[in-house]
Design an enzyme around this catalytic site. Structure first.
Site, PDB file in Angstrom:
ATOM      1  N   TYR A 283       0.855  -1.185   0.000  1.00 14.63           N
ATOM      2  CA  TYR A 283       0.000   0.000   0.000  1.00 14.63           C
ATOM      3  C   TYR A 283       0.891   1.235   0.000  1.00 14.63           C
ATOM      4  O   TYR A 283       1.782   1.362   0.843  1.00 14.63           O
ATOM      5  CB  TYR A 283      -0.897  -0.010   1.241  1.00 14.63           C
TER       6      TYR A 283
ATOM      7  N   LYS B 121       5.185  10.146   8.521  1.00 14.71           N
ATOM      8  CA  LYS B 121       5.026  10.989   9.699  1.00 14.71           C
ATOM      9  C   LYS B 121       5.990  10.690  10.834  1.00 14.71           C
ATOM     10  O   LYS B 121       6.023  11.431  11.824  1.00 14.71           O
ATOM     11  CB  LYS B 121       3.587  10.921  10.202  1.00 14.71           C
TER      12      LYS B 121
ATOM     13  N   ASP C 101       9.522   2.993  -0.783  1.00 14.35           N
ATOM     14  CA  ASP C 101       8.497   3.591   0.061  1.00 14.35           C
ATOM     15  C   ASP C 101       8.840   3.236   1.509  1.00 14.35           C
ATOM     16  O   ASP C 101       8.527   2.156   1.991  1.00 14.35           O
ATOM     17  CB  ASP C 101       7.122   3.058  -0.321  1.00 14.35           C
TER      18      ASP C 101
END
Length: 394
Positions: free
Chosen positions: A114, A237, A209
């Site tokens: 994802y 984050k 990623d």
């Protein structure tokens, strides 16, 4: 999971507290970024300080430069960096940049990975898509989906075939170097090395990623842990100590294609806002000053997963882990989805009733933080043993 979602009132250290006053040992950690636990004091102090000067300016601040330099120092492949607001924005921007740099349109991604809710990447995606059993989301035009080749994770042969057939059209390969969004699934030996070799030989870019793995699996992320240098990297984050922020970056010659230096446009009013960068500087600065934290995380996570329940596969890389309710090895999406999700739901509810909060999905990773104590780990293992020792209640 067959349970009402928790509504959280506050967090502290390794624990969260719901609005009903219940306390839970937290292995979600805001889905990964709270490497140092909830309300880590240097982060809170940094936020208090920056509130005195303002929350957003829509213009550069000195802290932005300091954060970018710190990231580049710890993740050397990120020679130039652009700050954005979310992991989705980072991957979307990195793909646009890859297409602009190479002049090609196709992207290779892997089933069960994802990369945020980018239209072209919601093809056989993991995370909530896997949990809810949604194969490909509505609302994505067919033409967008056709720019993505979804291949089995850990299959070198599938990637070789794709490049043999369409290599001149492939702009990039994007991959979670350790998958966290179909549960924790590590790369098999040689897989990441093959991606690096194939992309280099065919003029495509390799995008890591590391929204989930960055600064978690090592100070320099998965690319440091596995010794692979990607062309572009996305971070999430964790670089803001849990506040909304992300980044993408990589080779300078590629990053110079971004406006205003180049023709690939991307911008955002809240990118690099003072709150997020101040929090990130406090968090990453602490990790740089205390690299021994990673040894502690490795030890705690190993203690948590040392006992393997019967008929269960436990995958762990560093402080990421998943208990798969299948006896077979889990190496890709096809093997992950053989898990008994009903039985996992029973396990989740059993642990929740005993004050242990795991990811509410079979297809998500769990996370150990530096705030977890040996007592937290023992309590978690004891509860897990109690579940398996009681037999199958159904």
């Amino acid at each position: 999971m067959g349970a009402t979602p928790l509504f959280i009132e506050r967090g502290q250290g390794s624990r969260i507290f719901d609005v009903d006053g219940n306390s839970y040992i937290d292995y979600v950690g805001s889905w990964g970024p709270l490497l140092l636990g909830h309300r880590f004091e240097p982060v809170i102090a940094a936020l208090r300080e920056v509130l005195e000067i303002g929350t957003s300016f829509g213009a550069p601040t000195e802290r932005e430069i300091e954060l970018a330099e710190l990231i580049s120092k710890t993740v050397p492949s990120m020679e130039m960096i652009r700050l954005v607001n979310s992991g989705t924005e980072a991957t979307m921007s990195a793909l646009r940049l890859a297409r602009g740099f190479t002049g090609r349109d196709l992207t290779i991604k892997f089933e069960g990975c994802y990369h945020g809710h980018v239209d072209s990447l919601l093809v056989k995606a993991g995370s909530g898509m896997a949990t809810l059993g949604i194969a490909d989301t509505a609302g994505v035009p067919k033409a967008f989906a056709e720019t993505t080749l979804a291949l089995p994770f850990n299959s070198i042969a599938a990637v070789e075939q794709a490049f043999a057939e369409r290599g001149s059209q492939i702009a990039a390969v994007i991959v979670e170097p350790v998958v966290g969004n179909m549960g924790c699934v590590p790369p098999v030996p040689g897989f990441l090395e093959a991606l690096r070799d194939l992309t280099s030989r065919h003029g495509a870019l390799l995008i890591f990623d590391e929204v989930m793995t960055g600064f978690r699996l090592a100070l320099g992320g998965a690319q440091q842990r596995f010794g692979i240098r990607p062309d572009l990297t996305t971070l999430g984050k964790i670089i803001g100590g849990g506040l909304p922020i992300a980044a993408y970056g990589g080779r300078a010659e590629i990053m110079r294609k971004i406006a205003p230096l180049g023709p690939v446009y991307q911008a955002g009013t809240l990118s690099g806002n003072p709150l997020a960068v101040a929090s990130g500087l406090a968090m990453l600065g602490h990790l740089v000053a205390h690299p021994e934290i990673y040894d502690q995380l490795e030890t705690r996570a190993a203690q948590l997963t040392e006992w393997t329940p019967p008929g269960i596969t436990v995958n762990r890389v560093g402080s990421m882990f998943t208990f798969f309710f299948t006896a077979e090895p889990v190496t890709d999406w096809e093997s992950a989805k053989k898990s008994d999700t009903v039985r996992f739901g029973e396990f989740f509810r059993f642990m929740l009733d005993r004050g242990i909060y795991l990811a509410p999905s079979q297809f998500e990773a769990g996370f150990v933080s530096a705030a977890h104590t040996e007592a937290d780990i023992r309590a978690t293992v004891d509860a897990a043993k109690a579940f398996f020792e009681r037999g199958n209640p159904s």
